[in-house]
Scaffold this motif. Sequence first.
Motif, PDB file in Angstrom:
ATOM      1  N   TYR A 157     112.256 -10.713   1.161  1.00 50.16           N
ATOM      2  CA  TYR A 157     112.483 -10.631  -0.206  1.00 50.16           C
ATOM      3  C   TYR A 157     113.945 -11.077  -0.467  1.00 50.16           C
ATOM      4  N   ASN A 158     114.397 -11.559  -1.737  1.00 47.36           N
ATOM      5  CA  ASN A 158     115.744 -11.702  -2.247  1.00 47.36           C
ATOM      6  C   ASN A 158     116.548 -10.593  -2.493  1.00 47.36           C
ATOM      7  N   TRP A 159     117.508 -10.391  -1.710  1.00 46.38           N
ATOM      8  CA  TRP A 159     118.247  -8.919  -2.022  1.00 46.38           C
ATOM      9  C   TRP A 159     119.399  -9.412  -2.852  1.00 46.38           C
ATOM     10  N   LYS A 160     119.715 -10.571  -2.953  1.00 45.36           N
ATOM     11  CA  LYS A 160     120.969 -10.844  -3.922  1.00 45.36           C
ATOM     12  C   LYS A 160     120.545 -10.627  -5.734  1.00 45.36           C
ATOM     13  N   ARG A 161     119.300 -10.704  -5.772  1.00 42.99           N
ATOM     14  CA  ARG A 161     118.896 -10.714  -7.055  1.00 42.99           C
ATOM     15  C   ARG A 161     118.963  -9.274  -7.620  1.00 42.99           C
ATOM     16  N   TRP A 162     119.011  -8.456  -6.827  1.00 48.06           N
ATOM     17  CA  TRP A 162     118.829  -7.003  -7.042  1.00 48.06           C
ATOM     18  C   TRP A 162     120.452  -6.425  -7.815  1.00 48.06           C
ATOM     19  N   ASP A 163     120.667  -5.660  -8.592  1.00 47.08           N
ATOM     20  CA  ASP A 163     122.065  -5.386  -9.150  1.00 47.08           C
ATOM     21  C   ASP A 163     122.324  -3.979  -8.591  1.00 47.08           C
ATOM     22  N   ARG A 164     121.604  -3.597  -7.357  1.00 44.82           N
ATOM     23  CA  ARG A 164     121.698  -2.224  -6.649  1.00 44.82           C
ATOM     24  C   ARG A 164     121.960  -2.493  -5.003  1.00 44.82           C
ATOM     25  N   GLU A 165     122.311  -1.882  -4.284  1.00 46.16           N
ATOM     26  CA  GLU A 165     122.244  -1.677  -3.029  1.00 46.16           C
ATOM     27  C   GLU A 165     120.542  -1.430  -2.631  1.00 46.16           C
ATOM     28  N   VAL A 166     120.098  -2.290  -1.689  1.00 47.67           N
ATOM     29  CA  VAL A 166     118.870  -2.253  -1.549  1.00 47.67           C
ATOM     30  C   VAL A 166     118.485  -2.147   0.145  1.00 47.67           C
ATOM     31  N   PRO A 167     117.422  -1.751   0.381  1.00 45.83           N
ATOM     32  CA  PRO A 167     117.329  -1.740   2.115  1.00 45.83           C
ATOM     33  C   PRO A 167     117.007  -3.309   2.809  1.00 45.83           C
ATOM     34  N   THR A 168     117.474  -3.144   4.005  1.00 45.17           N
ATOM     35  CA  THR A 168     117.099  -4.328   4.973  1.00 45.17           C
ATOM     36  C   THR A 168     115.733  -4.090   5.000  1.00 45.17           C
ATOM     37  N   TRP A 169     115.022  -3.125   5.137  1.00 49.67           N
ATOM     38  CA  TRP A 169     113.221  -3.146   5.563  1.00 49.67           C
ATOM     39  C   TRP A 169     112.997  -2.097   4.378  1.00 49.67           C
ATOM     40  N   ASN A 170     111.912  -2.767   3.808  1.00 58.89           N
ATOM     41  CA  ASN A 170     111.084  -1.711   2.775  1.00 58.89           C
ATOM     42  C   ASN A 170     109.730  -1.701   3.173  1.00 58.89           C
ATOM     43  N   LEU A 171     109.285  -0.846   3.302  1.00 58.89           N
ATOM     44  CA  LEU A 171     107.784  -0.454   3.710  1.00 58.89           C
ATOM     45  C   LEU A 171     107.013  -0.099   2.165  1.00 58.89           C
ATOM     46  N   GLY A 172     105.961  -0.976   1.901  1.00 63.09           N
ATOM     47  CA  GLY A 172     105.246  -0.640   0.702  1.00 63.09           C
ATOM     48  C   GLY A 172     103.880   0.300   1.014  1.00 63.09           C
ATOM     49  N   THR A 173     103.699   1.367   0.591  1.00 64.42           N
ATOM     50  CA  THR A 173     102.495   2.415   1.096  1.00 64.42           C
ATOM     51  C   THR A 173     101.811   2.966  -0.202  1.00 64.42           C
ATOM     52  N   ALA A 174     101.924   2.256  -1.310  1.00 60.95           N
ATOM     53  CA  ALA A 174     101.441   2.729  -2.599  1.00 60.95           C
ATOM     54  C   ALA A 174      99.721   2.738  -2.377  1.00 60.95           C
ATOM     55  N   ASN A 175      99.347   1.577  -1.525  1.00 63.85           N
ATOM     56  CA  ASN A 175      97.880   1.551  -1.577  1.00 63.85           C
ATOM     57  C   ASN A 175      97.274   1.853  -0.202  1.00 63.85           C
ATOM     58  N   ILE A 176      97.735   2.383   0.639  1.00 64.54           N
ATOM     59  CA  ILE A 176      97.203   2.896   2.053  1.00 64.54           C
ATOM     60  C   ILE A 176      96.837   4.278   1.619  1.00 64.54           C
ATOM     61  N   ASP A 177      95.919   4.922   2.672  1.00 59.86           N
ATOM     62  CA  ASP A 177      95.504   6.228   2.614  1.00 59.86           C
ATOM     63  C   ASP A 177      96.686   7.099   3.137  1.00 59.86           C
ATOM     64  N   ASN A 178      97.611   7.416   2.271  1.00 58.77           N
ATOM     65  CA  ASN A 178      98.769   8.213   2.775  1.00 58.77           C
ATOM     66  C   ASN A 178      98.546   9.755   3.246  1.00 58.77           C
ATOM     67  N   GLU A 179      97.347  10.040   2.808  1.00 58.21           N
ATOM     68  CA  GLU A 179      96.921  11.480   3.583  1.00 58.21           C
ATOM     69  C   GLU A 179      96.744  11.308   4.930  1.00 58.21           C
ATOM     70  N   ARG A 180      96.224  10.327   5.415  1.00 59.96           N
ATOM     71  CA  ARG A 180      95.845  10.041   6.637  1.00 59.96           C
ATOM     72  C   ARG A 180      96.642   9.309   7.540  1.00 59.96           C
ATOM     73  N   TYR A 181      97.484   8.397   6.924  1.00 56.24           N
ATOM     74  CA  TYR A 181      98.220   7.538   7.558  1.00 56.24           C
ATOM     75  C   TYR A 181      99.849   7.452   7.055  1.00 56.24           C
ATOM     76  N   GLY A 182     100.194   8.615   5.985  1.00 58.93           N
ATOM     77  CA  GLY A 182     101.616   8.717   5.672  1.00 58.93           C
ATOM     78  C   GLY A 182     102.635   8.839   6.841  1.00 58.93           C
ATOM     79  N   HIS A 183     102.214   9.562   7.649  1.00 58.94           N
ATOM     80  CA  HIS A 183     103.227   9.697   8.801  1.00 58.94           C
ATOM     81  C   HIS A 183     103.415   8.653   9.777  1.00 58.94           C
ATOM     82  N   LEU A 184     102.432   7.817   9.927  1.00 63.00           N
ATOM     83  CA  LEU A 184     102.451   6.683  10.706  1.00 63.00           C
ATOM     84  C   LEU A 184     103.417   5.596   9.968  1.00 63.00           C
ATOM     85  N   ALA A 185     103.233   5.503   8.525  1.00 62.74           N
ATOM     86  CA  ALA A 185     104.019   4.801   7.665  1.00 62.74           C
ATOM     87  C   ALA A 185     105.643   5.160   7.993  1.00 62.74           C
TER      88      ALA A 185
END
Length: 274
Positions: A157-185
């Motif tokens: 993703y394009n980090w320069k378009r954000w007006d705040r500090e953003v992470p080098t790596w981002n992991l998106g987990t909103a649509n996984i089974d977090n109860e089952r896999y959250g610790h692995l994420a």
Amino acid sequence: MHRFSIEEIIYKIQKEECFEAVTEDYSFMIKIDGYAPYVCGAVHDGHQFRKSLWENCLHTEYDRWYEEDPCTKEMVQSHPIVIAGLDSRFEYDLNRAPETAIYHDAWGKQLWKSPLPEAEREHSLQKHQNFYQVVHALVEKIQSKYGKALVFDMHSYNWKRWDREVPTWNLGTANIDNERYGHLAESWSAKLGTIKLPNAIKSTSKINDTFQGNGYFLKYITQNFKNTLVLATEISKIYCDEYTGILYPEVVRSVETQLKELIPLQVKEFQEDK
């Protein structure tokens, strides 16, 4: 690398053959060096844009490149199973459902001078459908062989378009089974945070900071395969200059080298998890 039809590719997967191929229309590639318990995908790596669309497109080649995810396939190319788009997301977006895969506008700018003819839309949607037929066969094979599968869904993703500090790596987990896999994420995010980058580039990792993992590739696999975890992994474009299009090969190589070590560690953890 061979050129195969969708039917030939699916047949080879079902027969558990090792091969490297592009589709007959060159819309995506797949490499299987061995049937490992994990898959690396780079759906937005492609830059091809078929000639019949050129004259009707209002976006420049740079405009398209800016929103694509260059080098994401290269970062995982050393792993046993890799599937990657070769066409630009501006032709059809593999990370969107079929009904929204063809853009009307893109990032606030109208894409087409005049509405796409139906034949062009159908051409693009057939490519989209072909890709997901192969994805389905591939994940089905891996999950049936190992009981579960892990998919690394690589993006940038394009980090320069954000007006705040953003992470080098981002992991998106909103649509996984977090109860089952959250610790692995969380453990994957922690591993990504250990990556050391050349040229004094800072390396940080967060979960659901810039993106939440709402892509169709993740959703399709998650909804169809209950024992498969998809890790939507985004790297900020610290490996290039977003504004000039210059790539930094030493940064890409560094990421590839470290993922060669970290991905197998995450796979091992996933396999041992009860």
